[in-house]
Scaffold this motif. Structure first.
Motif, short mmCIF file in Angstrom:
data_model
loop_
_atom_site.label_atom_id
_atom_site.label_comp_id
_atom_site.label_asym_id
_atom_site.label_seq_id
_atom_site.Cartn_x
_atom_site.Cartn_y
_atom_site.Cartn_z
N TYR A 185 2.50 10.05 0.86
CA TYR A 185 2.85 9.05 -0.14
C TYR A 185 1.58 8.33 -0.58
O TYR A 185 0.81 7.84 0.26
CB TYR A 185 3.86 8.06 0.44
CG TYR A 185 5.16 8.72 0.82
CD1 TYR A 185 6.23 8.77 -0.06
CD2 TYR A 185 5.33 9.32 2.07
CE1 TYR A 185 7.43 9.38 0.27
CE2 TYR A 185 6.52 9.94 2.42
CZ TYR A 185 7.56 9.96 1.53
OH TYR A 185 8.75 10.57 1.87
N PHE A 230 1.16 6.41 3.44
CA PHE A 230 2.02 6.87 4.53
C PHE A 230 2.07 8.40 4.52
O PHE A 230 2.08 9.02 3.45
CB PHE A 230 3.44 6.31 4.38
CG PHE A 230 4.37 6.70 5.49
CD1 PHE A 230 4.22 6.17 6.76
CD2 PHE A 230 5.38 7.62 5.28
CE1 PHE A 230 5.06 6.55 7.81
CE2 PHE A 230 6.24 8.01 6.30
CZ PHE A 230 6.07 7.46 7.57
N LEU A 280 12.42 5.33 3.35
CA LEU A 280 11.25 4.54 3.71
C LEU A 280 11.22 3.28 2.86
O LEU A 280 11.50 3.33 1.66
CB LEU A 280 9.98 5.36 3.44
CG LEU A 280 9.89 6.71 4.15
CD1 LEU A 280 8.71 7.48 3.63
CD2 LEU A 280 9.78 6.51 5.64
N LEU A 282 8.51 1.17 1.76
CA LEU A 282 7.06 1.03 1.71
C LEU A 282 6.70 -0.21 0.90
O LEU A 282 7.32 -0.50 -0.13
CB LEU A 282 6.44 2.28 1.10
CG LEU A 282 6.77 3.58 1.86
CD1 LEU A 282 6.33 4.79 1.07
CD2 LEU A 282 6.12 3.58 3.22
N ASP A 283 5.69 -0.94 1.37
CA ASP A 283 5.28 -2.18 0.71
C ASP A 283 4.65 -1.94 -0.66
O ASP A 283 4.85 -2.71 -1.58
CB ASP A 283 4.29 -2.94 1.59
CG ASP A 283 4.93 -3.40 2.89
OD1 ASP A 283 6.16 -3.60 2.90
OD2 ASP A 283 4.21 -3.56 3.89
N ASN A 340 -0.27 5.52 -3.37
CA ASN A 340 0.03 4.37 -4.23
C ASN A 340 -0.71 4.42 -5.57
O ASN A 340 -1.40 5.40 -5.87
CB ASN A 340 -0.24 3.06 -3.48
CG ASN A 340 -1.72 2.80 -3.22
OD1 ASN A 340 -2.61 3.49 -3.74
ND2 ASN A 340 -1.99 1.81 -2.40
N ILE A 397 4.91 3.56 -4.95
CA ILE A 397 4.45 4.94 -4.83
C ILE A 397 4.24 5.51 -6.23
O ILE A 397 5.14 5.46 -7.07
CB ILE A 397 5.48 5.80 -4.07
CG1 ILE A 397 5.80 5.19 -2.72
CG2 ILE A 397 5.00 7.23 -3.92
CD1 ILE A 397 4.62 5.02 -1.81
N GLU A 427 -4.03 7.23 6.62
CA GLU A 427 -3.35 6.18 5.86
C GLU A 427 -4.30 5.01 5.62
O GLU A 427 -4.99 4.57 6.53
CB GLU A 427 -2.10 5.71 6.61
CG GLU A 427 -1.08 6.82 6.76
CD GLU A 427 0.08 6.47 7.69
OE1 GLU A 427 0.15 5.32 8.19
OE2 GLU A 427 0.91 7.36 7.93
#
Length: 171
Positions: free
Chosen positions: A114, A123, A137, A139-140, A116, A143, A161
């Motif tokens: 993943y 991740f 997931l 995720l903060d 960003n 994506i 990561e």
């Protein structure tokens, strides 16, 4: 000449009736249930992707892009193998689209990477087995891309990561 003109349609009708009645295929037939296992989709190179740690290239791979909805839905499904230096790069339109990716009809295990909006790996879902549901997931970071590669390659290539970044070019 008239006999031929009359006989041809009669013979054709007889053949159609015979074939239709003797080779009827029903909806519950095994032929329809097993068609997915007969498919084999070939890898189509769309570009090259470079994985970098601290601006040093750690790996260059050939990629197939999935940017259309049908390409994203199918992904690497119906493929029996993926060469080590290949992967599929999903280009996502919105931050929730990554949750639609699944392993239904997959034949190979994958590492799912993943990435960003800053082209940084955030991740890595390692050794995701075929035909299993992918855990949702939270995720903060939004994506932007998902990279699917053979299981184990993220470790072998040193993908980290928060450190590994990607750049890619179309061919």
């Amino acid at each position: 000449m008239k006999k031929i003109n009359i006989l041809f349609p009669l013979i054709t009708m007889f053949m159609c009736l015979f074939i239709n009645s003797s080779e009827r295929i029903y909806e519950n037939s095994d032929m329809f249930l097993d068609i997915g296992s007969l498919l084999e989709i070939e890898f189509l190179k769309d570009g090259e992707l470079y994985l970098k740690n601290n601006n040093n290239v750690i790996k260059k791979i050939d990629i197939e892009l999935a940017d259309l909805d049908t390409e994203k839905k199918n992904g690497l499904k119906y493929r029996s193998f993926l060469k080590e230096s290949r992967g599929m790069l999903f280009i996502l339109k919105n931050k929730e689209e990554y949750k639609k990716i699944d392993m239904k009809d997959m034949r190979i295990s994958l590492d799912i990477v993943y990435i960003n909006q800053f082209d940084t790996v955030i991740f890595v879902n390692k050794y995701v087995n075929p035909m299993k549901n992918i855990e949702n997931l939270n995720l903060d970071s939004p994506i932007k891309y998902i990279l699917e590669i053979n299981a184990g390659m993220s470790k072998k290539w040193g993908i980290k990561e928060g450190i590994t970044k990607i750049t890619w070019i179309m061919k």
